[in-house]
Design an enzyme around this catalytic site. Structure first.
Site, PDB file in Angstrom:
ATOM      1  N   ARG A 237      55.367 -41.580  61.980  1.00  0.00           N
ATOM      2  CA  ARG A 237      56.790 -41.647  61.663  1.00  0.00           C
ATOM      3  C   ARG A 237      57.140 -43.126  61.604  1.00  0.00           C
ATOM      4  NH1 ARG A 237      56.280 -37.148  60.512  1.00  0.00           N
ATOM      5  NH2 ARG A 237      57.502 -35.304  61.075  1.00  0.00           N
ATOM      6  N   GLU A 266      64.383 -43.113  55.573  1.00  0.00           N
ATOM      7  CA  GLU A 266      63.811 -42.388  54.424  1.00  0.00           C
ATOM      8  C   GLU A 266      64.912 -41.636  53.711  1.00  0.00           C
ATOM      9  OE1 GLU A 266      60.494 -40.073  55.837  1.00  0.00           O
ATOM     10  OE2 GLU A 266      59.478 -41.832  56.627  1.00  0.00           O
ATOM     11  N   HIS A 285      56.355 -40.457  52.133  1.00  0.00           N
ATOM     12  CA  HIS A 285      56.210 -39.432  53.188  1.00  0.00           C
ATOM     13  C   HIS A 285      55.666 -38.125  52.592  1.00  0.00           C
ATOM     14  CE1 HIS A 285      57.803 -37.989  57.334  1.00  0.00           C
ATOM     15  NE2 HIS A 285      56.702 -37.353  56.995  1.00  0.00           N
TER      16      HIS A 285
HETATM   17  C1  GLV Z   1      55.160 -34.268  58.246  1.00  0.00           C
HETATM   18  O1  GLV Z   1      55.412 -35.417  58.394  1.00  0.00           O
HETATM   19  C2  GLV Z   1      55.167 -33.280  59.286  1.00  0.00           C
HETATM   20  O2  GLV Z   1      55.608 -33.564  60.418  1.00  0.00           O
HETATM   21  O3  GLV Z   1      54.736 -32.147  59.004  1.00  0.00           O
END
Ligand code: GLV
Length: 328
Positions: A237, A266, A285
């Site tokens: 993250r 984001e 992401h």
């Molecule tokens: C993606 O980032 C997730 O947490 O599945």
């Protein structure tokens, strides 16, 4: 029919299936503070399914009938679990089905950064390839036989280690809350303190969940400890890293390059310096975002949701202590 709120990202076949049995209100994107229609629907909703809706006390105050929030993600840092527990609201996530896909993404970004693939792609497409043997200003650095330091040795960390060890003959170091004897024997991985890992690794890969303990885990001090030739990969993250310190580290040459799938904000701001640096590779992401895996995640999230709504224990309850017969 029970009312549920669905929002991006729930794959279409799963959404259509849920519509057969529930009164589904779908939102493309939600601004929980400002969206009055959403707040209105929330009054009646018994379940919520989607990707990373920020859930806090304030939102829960508008949701008197809510039983379950089903994240279409493995991460659940968007949820205030304490506030949910107080109200006996279940939280679920989608572990395991995404492990190999995220590991592929992380490895793809790692190789792309080391071998400068996006930059070279632009070089060829922009007609700059004029002599057959390109100059060494376009060379990359090897991945195979180097040392990979993995921070966070959970299920995805293991899938990354597997690729690195068996596919690329890399030496694996790892740091996590507890030692993992199976990882040490299967991949000949060495456990290190965070500082030792940072100092010894050619590639530093961050794949830990975002928690109060890991927020800002990698900042100025940590970048200074890494080799100047180090390549930093973030597949966790954005907030596990102090982004301004990462930008400084890349500018000052404290590290060589970064491959990033996640950001502090984001979507990332268009004027973020990371987007104009030559030594960064960026993706939006998409760690788990293949057609196959997104569908599996949506299916699993729907399974969790339906169990919770219908008095069965969801298979992927984040905090199993919230499960009581009284929630049904
Ligand atoms: C993606 O980032 C997730 O947490 O599945």
């Amino acid at each position: 029919m029970k009312k549920i709120i669905a929002y991006n990202r729930v794959e279409r076949p799963v959404l259509d299936d849920l519509k057969q049995r529930y009164d589904v209100r779908f939102f493309k994107g939600i601004d929980p503070a400002a969206d009055s229609e959403f707040l209105h629907e929330l009054q009646m909703a018994e379940g919520i399914i989607g990707l990373e809706l920020p859930v806090d006390e304030n939102l829960l105050n508008h949701a008197p009938n809510l039983k379950i929030i089903s994240n279409v993600s493995v991460g659940y840092n968007n949820l205030d679990l304490e506030a949910m527990k107080k109200r006996n609201i279940m939280a679920t996530n989608t572990p395991d089905v995404l492990n190999d896909t995220v590991a592929d993404t992380v490895f793809g970004i790692l190789i792309a950064t080391a071998r400068r693939i996006p930059e070279l792609d632009q070089y060829v497409k922009n007609g700059k390839w004029e002599i057959k043997a390109v100059g060494n200003d376009l060379f990359g650095t090897d991945v195979h036989h180097k040392t990979l330091g993995i921070i966070g040795m959970g299920r995805i960390g293991k899938a990354i280690a597997k690729r690195a060890h068996f596919g690329f003959d890399m030496d694996i170091l790892y740091h996590s809350r507890s030692r993992k004897p199976d990882v040490e024997s299967t991949f000949q991985a060495g456990y290190r303190s965070l500082d030792a890992l940072l100092q010894e690794s050619d590639f530093v890969c961050l794949i830990t969940p975002l928690t109060p303990e890991t927020e800002g885990l990698i900042g100025k001090r940590e970048f200074k400890m890494m080799k100047n030739s180090a390549i930093f990969i973030n597949g966790s993250r954005g907030k596990t890293v102090v982004e301004t310190d990462l930008i400084d580290a890349l500018r000052n040459g404290d590290i060589a390059a970064a491959g990033l799938d996640v950001y502090t904000n984001e979507p990332v701001e268009p004027d973020n310096p990371l987007l104009t640096m030559k030594n960064t590779v960026t993706t939006p992401h998409v760690g788990s975002s293949t057609h196959e895996t997104e569908l599996k995640m949506s299916e699993l999230a729907a399974e969790n949701l339906e169990a919770g709504l219908n008095g069965r224990k969801p298979p992927n309850l984040v905090d199993p202590s919230v499960w009581t017969e009284t929630t049904t």
